[in-house]
Write a protein that holds these residues in place. Sequence first.
Motif, PDB file in Angstrom:
ATOM      1  N   UNK A   1       0.820  -1.213   0.000  1.00  0.00           N
ATOM      2  CA  UNK A   1       0.000   0.000   0.000  1.00  0.00           C
ATOM      3  C   UNK A   1       0.852   1.260   0.000  1.00  0.00           C
ATOM      4  N   UNK A   2       2.138   1.143   0.382  1.00  0.00           N
ATOM      5  CA  UNK A   2       3.016   2.305   0.437  1.00  0.00           C
ATOM      6  C   UNK A   2       3.685   2.596  -0.906  1.00  0.00           C
ATOM      7  N   UNK A   3       3.491   1.731  -1.904  1.00  0.00           N
ATOM      8  CA  UNK A   3       4.136   1.905  -3.200  1.00  0.00           C
ATOM      9  C   UNK A   3       3.264   2.776  -4.089  1.00  0.00           C
ATOM     10  N   UNK A   4       3.878   3.754  -4.733  1.00  0.00           N
ATOM     11  CA  UNK A   4       3.147   4.578  -5.690  1.00  0.00           C
ATOM     12  C   UNK A   4       4.117   5.106  -6.739  1.00  0.00           C
ATOM     13  N   UNK A   5       3.589   5.836  -7.713  1.00  0.00           N
ATOM     14  CA  UNK A   5       4.432   6.450  -8.732  1.00  0.00           C
ATOM     15  C   UNK A   5       5.137   5.436  -9.608  1.00  0.00           C
ATOM     16  N   UNK A   6       6.413   5.739  -9.907  1.00  0.00           N
ATOM     17  CA  UNK A   6       7.178   4.893 -10.824  1.00  0.00           C
ATOM     18  C   UNK A   6       7.364   3.475 -10.295  1.00  0.00           C
ATOM     19  N   UNK A   7       7.320   3.299  -8.974  1.00  0.00           N
ATOM     20  CA  UNK A   7       7.561   1.976  -8.391  1.00  0.00           C
ATOM     21  C   UNK A   7       6.431   0.996  -8.659  1.00  0.00           C
ATOM     22  N   UNK A   8       5.250   1.508  -9.091  1.00  0.00           N
ATOM     23  CA  UNK A   8       4.118   0.616  -9.347  1.00  0.00           C
ATOM     24  C   UNK A   8       4.366  -0.302 -10.531  1.00  0.00           C
ATOM     25  N   UNK A   9       5.344   0.010 -11.377  1.00  0.00           N
ATOM     26  CA  UNK A   9       5.599  -0.836 -12.535  1.00  0.00           C
ATOM     27  C   UNK A   9       6.137  -2.207 -12.137  1.00  0.00           C
ATOM     28  N   UNK A  10       6.556  -2.337 -10.899  1.00  0.00           N
ATOM     29  CA  UNK A  10       7.039  -3.631 -10.418  1.00  0.00           C
ATOM     30  C   UNK A  10       5.938  -4.685 -10.498  1.00  0.00           C
ATOM     31  N   UNK A  11       4.673  -4.264 -10.496  1.00  0.00           N
ATOM     32  CA  UNK A  11       3.560  -5.211 -10.555  1.00  0.00           C
ATOM     33  C   UNK A  11       3.212  -5.631 -11.981  1.00  0.00           C
ATOM     34  N   UNK A  12       4.015  -5.198 -12.954  1.00  0.00           N
ATOM     35  CA  UNK A  12       3.784  -5.626 -14.334  1.00  0.00           C
ATOM     36  C   UNK A  12       4.392  -6.994 -14.613  1.00  0.00           C
ATOM     37  N   UNK A  13       5.177  -7.524 -13.675  1.00  0.00           N
ATOM     38  CA  UNK A  13       5.765  -8.863 -13.813  1.00  0.00           C
ATOM     39  C   UNK A  13       5.486  -9.651 -12.543  1.00  0.00           C
ATOM     40  N   UNK A  14       5.634 -10.960 -12.631  1.00  0.00           N
ATOM     41  CA  UNK A  14       5.425 -11.807 -11.456  1.00  0.00           C
ATOM     42  C   UNK A  14       6.548 -11.589 -10.447  1.00  0.00           C
ATOM     43  N   UNK A  15       6.237 -11.590  -9.168  1.00  0.00           N
ATOM     44  CA  UNK A  15       7.300 -11.499  -8.154  1.00  0.00           C
ATOM     45  C   UNK A  15       8.163 -12.757  -8.191  1.00  0.00           C
ATOM     46  N   UNK A  16       9.376 -12.647  -7.699  1.00  0.00           N
ATOM     47  CA  UNK A  16      10.312 -13.750  -7.831  1.00  0.00           C
ATOM     48  C   UNK A  16      10.788 -14.330  -6.506  1.00  0.00           C
ATOM     49  N   UNK A  17      11.245 -15.581  -6.587  1.00  0.00           N
ATOM     50  CA  UNK A  17      11.886 -16.200  -5.422  1.00  0.00           C
ATOM     51  C   UNK A  17      13.179 -15.466  -5.105  1.00  0.00           C
ATOM     52  N   UNK A  18      13.904 -15.092  -6.161  1.00  0.00           N
ATOM     53  CA  UNK A  18      15.117 -14.300  -6.005  1.00  0.00           C
ATOM     54  C   UNK A  18      15.036 -13.108  -6.946  1.00  0.00           C
ATOM     55  N   UNK A  19      15.961 -12.188  -6.796  1.00  0.00           N
ATOM     56  CA  UNK A  19      15.948 -10.992  -7.633  1.00  0.00           C
ATOM     57  C   UNK A  19      17.203 -10.178  -7.412  1.00  0.00           C
ATOM     58  N   UNK A  20      17.225  -8.987  -7.985  1.00  0.00           N
ATOM     59  CA  UNK A  20      18.403  -8.140  -7.866  1.00  0.00           C
ATOM     60  C   UNK A  20      18.706  -7.781  -6.414  1.00  0.00           C
ATOM     61  N   UNK A  21      17.665  -7.516  -5.631  1.00  0.00           N
ATOM     62  CA  UNK A  21      17.925  -7.094  -4.261  1.00  0.00           C
ATOM     63  C   UNK A  21      18.480  -8.249  -3.417  1.00  0.00           C
TER      64      UNK A  21
END
Length: 516
Positions: free
Chosen positions: A449-469
């Motif tokens: 709920x705290x995500x807005x703006x440019x960061x919302x594009x993260x929901x255009x792909x499936x979340x991952x078990x691993x990732x860059x972070x």
Amino acid sequence: MATEFGAPLVSQLPFEPLQAALKDLDAEFAQLEDPAPQPVVDALDPGGRYVLEHSGIGPTDLVVDCIGLLVAALAIAFARSLDYVGAHPSVAVVFSRTLAGLAVSVPIFAAALVSTRRRSLLHPVFADQLHALAQPMAAGGLAVLAVERAISAASGVSLMNFDWVLSMCVLGTMSVAGARVIEHRRRIGDPSRLHKVVVVGSGVIADRVADEMAESPGVTVVGFVDDEPVDSSRCLGPLSALPEICIREKISHVVVAFSRSQPQEIIEALRPLQGRLPITVVPRLFEMMPSHARMHELGSGLAGLSVPPSGLGPWQRATKRTLDVVGAAAGLIVTLPVLLLIALAIRLTSRGPILFRQARMGCKNNTFLMLKFRTMYVEPPVSEAVAEADEDSMTVVGPFPKLKNDPRVTALGRFLRKTSLDELPQFWNVLRGEMSLVGPRPFQLEDAAEIDGWALRRYSVRPGITGLWQVSGRNDIDFADMCRLDQLYVNCWSMALDIRILLRTIWVVLGGEGAY
């Protein structure tokens, strides 16, 4: 400049103004005839040491690459000889012939790999080495085939076939990459072989660069160089003294990170080092630059960094989904004995369910239940408020604040968290299409709920078990950095990036970095 009588010309003139003018001319001619030596520039490269190190043509590097290639040759020869057990010719004969043929290719492959050593990697990882070695090994394979065909045509003897060379390219790439990483880790314990880094610049970004580099094994940040340093306590001197500082401190790498000085002043300070020491420049828009950004020539002497679009079209999404299904299915099959043992251990060591289910935000704002092995007591010995008030618990400042020594976590749970084995059930989420092997971090609903703006594009792909972070610090980075890394992944996605992250995840998990 002297007269034919050997006396200085200036001393023969009676008029003082003319004497002064000609004295200046004498000084200029003297510089042209006998230029002053440049001890700083000359001393920077005694015996070509820096050039040799940067080019990567040292004997140790060549030996490491050749060992990796020979290991691959031995593996191929052994695998091929197994087909001749109890047959004619014997196993020993087949092994010897195959090894002899492949040994001929080792110098050719080693020569093709020399250029890959020109990239000065302060902390090489297996995935980066694979990426650097793939094309040179392919080119070396073509050269080996050409040499083999020439020898075969001249002598009528065939040393190797296409399958051998192809196997050598694949296994050789992996074994050389592994050998280089092992050699780098071996050097870490030798103080005389540490990478000494100096940062040109000062301020928040320079400090951040220095802190992250200092965490890399085998790397030590000696200090900063800047004309107007923010913190003079760590400043080694001004830009004009950079060459002398590199000599005095035996610097092996220079990193330019947002100096307050004018660009031309920085360039002039770096010119004596160019070609003698590796120089890394942090781009101004580094938050938009992924590690695979490419340098392109925009004009004569004008270079630019290019970031290609993510390219997540229908075909790319289908390819990524195929990798997810195959990878998750293979992961479940391979880890099935481990899954059963962990499930049994959880059942025997604490009361409660084996799996922990939690609502997370997925692709296109769809919620799903993410699976993990339960790592906490169902009825913890202390409440959350008491645990957080305990100073011995040491709260972690990360993307999702945790307690390093949380008393609510079981003994088995600490081990599962440290090794990331608690996330193995998420392979099932991948098969169900709720998650991907690689992607942004799946947020809890209150965090989403705290995500807005440019960061919302993260929901255009499936979340991952691993990732860059996960491969960039995990719980050792803050929430803003995690969002930035996830956004960078979405904007710059490629299949090669997914594979590199998966390979780097193995090393991060084995090292237990940032896991609590």
